[in-house]
Design a protein around this motif. Structure first.
Motif, PDB file in Angstrom:
ATOM      1  N   PRO A 167       0.797  -1.233   0.000  1.00  0.00           N
ATOM      2  CA  PRO A 167       0.000   0.000   0.000  1.00  0.00           C
ATOM      3  C   PRO A 167       0.827   1.279   0.000  1.00  0.00           C
ATOM      4  CG  PRO A 167      -0.236  -1.208   2.083  1.00  0.00           C
ATOM      5  CD  PRO A 167       0.424  -2.123   1.111  1.00  0.00           C
ATOM      6  N   ASP A 168       1.975   1.284   0.655  1.00  0.00           N
ATOM      7  CA  ASP A 168       2.826   2.476   0.634  1.00  0.00           C
ATOM      8  C   ASP A 168       3.401   2.724  -0.761  1.00  0.00           C
ATOM      9  OD1 ASP A 168       2.502   3.314   3.257  1.00  0.00           O
ATOM     10  OD2 ASP A 168       4.197   2.136   3.993  1.00  0.00           O
ATOM     11  N   HIS A 169       3.716   1.665  -1.486  1.00  0.00           N
ATOM     12  CA  HIS A 169       4.230   1.810  -2.847  1.00  0.00           C
ATOM     13  C   HIS A 169       3.144   2.360  -3.769  1.00  0.00           C
ATOM     14  CE1 HIS A 169       7.669  -1.402  -2.426  1.00  0.00           C
ATOM     15  NE2 HIS A 169       7.531  -0.658  -1.343  1.00  0.00           N
ATOM     16  N   VAL A 170       1.952   1.813  -3.653  1.00  0.00           N
ATOM     17  CA  VAL A 170       0.841   2.275  -4.486  1.00  0.00           C
ATOM     18  C   VAL A 170       0.535   3.748  -4.187  1.00  0.00           C
ATOM     19  CG1 VAL A 170      -1.599   1.953  -5.035  1.00  0.00           C
ATOM     20  CG2 VAL A 170      -0.130  -0.042  -4.691  1.00  0.00           C
ATOM     21  N   HIS A 171       0.536   4.096  -2.898  1.00  0.00           N
ATOM     22  CA  HIS A 171       0.281   5.484  -2.511  1.00  0.00           C
ATOM     23  C   HIS A 171       1.379   6.396  -3.054  1.00  0.00           C
ATOM     24  CE1 HIS A 171      -1.883   8.431  -0.124  1.00  0.00           C
ATOM     25  NE2 HIS A 171      -0.753   8.843   0.422  1.00  0.00           N
ATOM     26  N   ALA A 172       2.631   5.946  -2.984  1.00  0.00           N
ATOM     27  CA  ALA A 172       3.742   6.740  -3.514  1.00  0.00           C
ATOM     28  C   ALA A 172       3.571   6.985  -5.007  1.00  0.00           C
ATOM     29  CB  ALA A 172       5.073   6.043  -3.233  1.00  0.00           C
ATOM     30  N   HIS A 173       3.042   5.988  -5.722  1.00  0.00           N
ATOM     31  CA  HIS A 173       2.769   6.171  -7.154  1.00  0.00           C
ATOM     32  C   HIS A 173       1.807   7.334  -7.373  1.00  0.00           C
ATOM     33  CE1 HIS A 173       1.422   5.406 -11.265  1.00  0.00           C
ATOM     34  NE2 HIS A 173       0.184   5.450 -10.785  1.00  0.00           N
ATOM     35  N   HIS A 174       0.710   7.351  -6.639  1.00  0.00           N
ATOM     36  CA  HIS A 174      -0.295   8.400  -6.826  1.00  0.00           C
ATOM     37  C   HIS A 174       0.250   9.778  -6.422  1.00  0.00           C
ATOM     38  CE1 HIS A 174      -3.366   5.605  -8.010  1.00  0.00           C
ATOM     39  NE2 HIS A 174      -3.210   4.893  -6.904  1.00  0.00           N
ATOM     40  N   VAL A 175       1.027   9.809  -5.343  1.00  0.00           N
ATOM     41  CA  VAL A 175       1.643  11.070  -4.913  1.00  0.00           C
ATOM     42  C   VAL A 175       2.586  11.594  -5.990  1.00  0.00           C
ATOM     43  CG1 VAL A 175       3.261  12.082  -3.258  1.00  0.00           C
ATOM     44  CG2 VAL A 175       1.422  10.596  -2.442  1.00  0.00           C
ATOM     45  N   THR A 176       3.425  10.725  -6.513  1.00  0.00           N
ATOM     46  CA  THR A 176       4.411  11.128  -7.524  1.00  0.00           C
ATOM     47  C   THR A 176       3.736  11.563  -8.812  1.00  0.00           C
ATOM     48  OG1 THR A 176       5.917   9.495  -6.565  1.00  0.00           O
ATOM     49  CG2 THR A 176       6.519  10.421  -8.698  1.00  0.00           C
ATOM     50  N   LEU A 177       2.731  10.807  -9.224  1.00  0.00           N
ATOM     51  CA  LEU A 177       2.011  11.149 -10.452  1.00  0.00           C
ATOM     52  C   LEU A 177       1.418  12.547 -10.369  1.00  0.00           C
ATOM     53  CD1 LEU A 177       1.063   9.873 -13.184  1.00  0.00           C
ATOM     54  CD2 LEU A 177      -1.031   9.205 -11.991  1.00  0.00           C
ATOM     55  N   GLU A 178       0.789  12.867  -9.239  1.00  0.00           N
ATOM     56  CA  GLU A 178       0.155  14.178  -9.098  1.00  0.00           C
ATOM     57  C   GLU A 178       1.197  15.292  -8.967  1.00  0.00           C
ATOM     58  OE1 GLU A 178      -2.577  17.265  -8.722  1.00  0.00           O
ATOM     59  OE2 GLU A 178      -2.691  15.260  -9.614  1.00  0.00           O
ATOM     60  N   ALA A 179       2.274  15.048  -8.227  1.00  0.00           N
ATOM     61  CA  ALA A 179       3.316  16.068  -8.081  1.00  0.00           C
ATOM     62  C   ALA A 179       3.968  16.380  -9.423  1.00  0.00           C
ATOM     63  CB  ALA A 179       4.363  15.611  -7.067  1.00  0.00           C
ATOM     64  N   CYS A 180       4.192  15.348 -10.227  1.00  0.00           N
ATOM     65  CA  CYS A 180       4.786  15.575 -11.550  1.00  0.00           C
ATOM     66  C   CYS A 180       3.798  16.283 -12.475  1.00  0.00           C
ATOM     67  CB  CYS A 180       5.243  14.251 -12.145  1.00  0.00           C
ATOM     68  SG  CYS A 180       6.714  13.571 -11.353  1.00  0.00           S
ATOM     69  N   ARG A 181       2.526  15.972 -12.333  1.00  0.00           N
ATOM     70  CA  ARG A 181       1.521  16.665 -13.141  1.00  0.00           C
ATOM     71  C   ARG A 181       1.525  18.160 -12.838  1.00  0.00           C
ATOM     72  NH1 ARG A 181      -3.123  19.024 -12.943  1.00  0.00           N
ATOM     73  NH2 ARG A 181      -3.307  18.769 -10.685  1.00  0.00           N
ATOM     74  N   ARG A 182       1.649  18.509 -11.563  1.00  0.00           N
ATOM     75  CA  ARG A 182       1.622  19.918 -11.168  1.00  0.00           C
ATOM     76  C   ARG A 182       2.876  20.672 -11.605  1.00  0.00           C
ATOM     77  NH1 ARG A 182      -1.044  20.022  -5.037  1.00  0.00           N
ATOM     78  NH2 ARG A 182      -2.775  18.579  -5.512  1.00  0.00           N
ATOM     79  N   THR A 183       3.999  19.987 -11.643  1.00  0.00           N
ATOM     80  CA  THR A 183       5.258  20.653 -11.979  1.00  0.00           C
ATOM     81  C   THR A 183       5.653  20.494 -13.443  1.00  0.00           C
ATOM     82  OG1 THR A 183       6.481  18.683 -11.276  1.00  0.00           O
ATOM     83  CG2 THR A 183       6.147  20.426  -9.632  1.00  0.00           C
ATOM     84  N   GLY A 184       4.999  19.573 -14.151  1.00  0.00           N
ATOM     85  CA  GLY A 184       5.330  19.357 -15.554  1.00  0.00           C
ATOM     86  C   GLY A 184       6.588  18.547 -15.779  1.00  0.00           C
ATOM     87  N   ILE A 185       7.084  17.887 -14.750  1.00  0.00           N
ATOM     88  CA  ILE A 185       8.299  17.070 -14.875  1.00  0.00           C
ATOM     89  C   ILE A 185       7.913  15.656 -15.303  1.00  0.00           C
ATOM     90  CG2 ILE A 185      10.297  16.119 -13.643  1.00  0.00           C
ATOM     91  CD1 ILE A 185      10.076  18.552 -11.755  1.00  0.00           C
ATOM     92  N   PRO A 186       8.571  15.080 -16.293  1.00  0.00           N
ATOM     93  CA  PRO A 186       8.230  13.714 -16.740  1.00  0.00           C
ATOM     94  C   PRO A 186       8.386  12.691 -15.628  1.00  0.00           C
ATOM     95  CG  PRO A 186       9.679  14.791 -18.330  1.00  0.00           C
ATOM     96  CD  PRO A 186       9.658  15.667 -17.121  1.00  0.00           C
ATOM     97  N   PHE A 187       7.417  11.799 -15.522  1.00  0.00           N
ATOM     98  CA  PHE A 187       7.424  10.721 -14.531  1.00  0.00           C
ATOM     99  C   PHE A 187       7.616   9.399 -15.260  1.00  0.00           C
ATOM    100  CE2 PHE A 187       4.456   8.120 -11.543  1.00  0.00           C
ATOM    101  CZ  PHE A 187       5.551   7.519 -10.943  1.00  0.00           C
ATOM    102  N   VAL A 188       8.725   8.735 -14.982  1.00  0.00           N
ATOM    103  CA  VAL A 188       9.035   7.442 -15.580  1.00  0.00           C
ATOM    104  C   VAL A 188       8.697   6.353 -14.564  1.00  0.00           C
ATOM    105  CG1 VAL A 188      10.893   5.948 -16.389  1.00  0.00           C
ATOM    106  CG2 VAL A 188      10.799   8.334 -17.129  1.00  0.00           C
TER     107      VAL A 188
END
Length: 268
Positions: A167-188
């Protein structure tokens, strides 16, 4: 538009890796990080939790050791990231990985339980301060603050399966996806699981027709990955190493091979 994740990484001067617990950076992306660092890329790591809920390998901590598990795991991650060539590391919720004006935050390890072989699910004991129970917005704004501080060219992290469903990994995915969306930085996104059956490696890159995942081998990283993983004596035991990777036994007794290759999802 789909972008080649390997080209993004090859062109990057700075890469930020987002992980949930100490040892995840080595187990999930150790060979990738070591390869990037050896090529001259500046690799920065942020870890969300301190791994407080991790089980301990019997005998790995002396009976008279006065340190807490958290302190021990911080020593382990320092040794591991040094072995991989990580330039700097941060804890989410601690400046500079802290939203402007916010009081420091501690995201506690949420723990997990096995749903079935190879698939983890939420723990019954996760409390209100755990990473998965804290507001998503807290973690997102903390990560955005770090992204604006580090200014990476690319961010790497889990896909939506979170490696094995933790669950922490899945949550980290969602956190990272949204943070990258807000900053425009590519998420690999690093692909969960192994290379599909029948898919051969040419030593560089291959693309699985069914998955769209692009794989790359990381020759020459075995020694660094071995040292990094071996630093986590409380969590696992290294039982061997060959050209394919580092063989380990998890604290629960499961045997695993940490392969010297990485699969990446296409970047859209």
């Amino acid at each position: 538009m789909t972008r080649d994740p390997w080209q993004l990484l090859d062109d990057a001067g700075t890469v930020l890796a987002v992980h949930a617990h100490p040892d995840d950076e080595s187990l999930s992306t150790g060979a990738l990080i070591a390869s990037l660092a050896a090529a001259g890329t500046r690799v920065v790591l942020v870890t969300a939790t301190r791994g407080e809920e991790g089980e301990i390998v019997p005998g790995s901590v002396a009976a008279d050791d006065p340190r807490s598990l958290e302190e021990i795991r911080q020593t382990e991650i320092d040794a591991a990231t040094n072995a991989l060539g990580v330039a700097e590391r941060h804890m989410l919720g601690t400046a500079p990985a802290l939203a402007p004006g916010a009081a420091p935050r501690r995201y506690r390890d949420s723990g997990m339980q096995w749903v079935r072989d190879g698939l983890a699910g939420p723990s019954d004991t996760a409390g209100p301060t755990s990473f998965t129970h804290r507001p998503l917005e807290d973690a997102v704004t903390d990560l955005v603050a770090l992204l604006e501080h580090v200014r990476p060219d690319v961010v790497i992290g889990y896909d939506d399966d979170g490696s094995y469903g933790h669950p922490d990994h899945v949550h980290a995915h969602h956190v990272t996806l949204e943070a990258c969306r807000r900053t425009g930085i590519p998420f690999v996104e690093v692909a969960s699981g192994e290379r599909p059956a029948g898919e051969e490696s040419a030593g560089e890159e291959t693309d699985g027709e069914k998955t769209g995942i692009s794989w790359r081998e990381h020759p020459g990283t075995g020694a660094a990955v071995h040292r990094a993983i071996d630093a986590y004596r409380t969590q696992l035991t290294v039982v061997g190493r060959d050209e394919n990777g580092v063989a380990i036994r998890h604290v629960g007794g499961q045997d695993d091979l940490i392969a010297l290759r990485t699969g990446l999802h296409p970047v859209r």
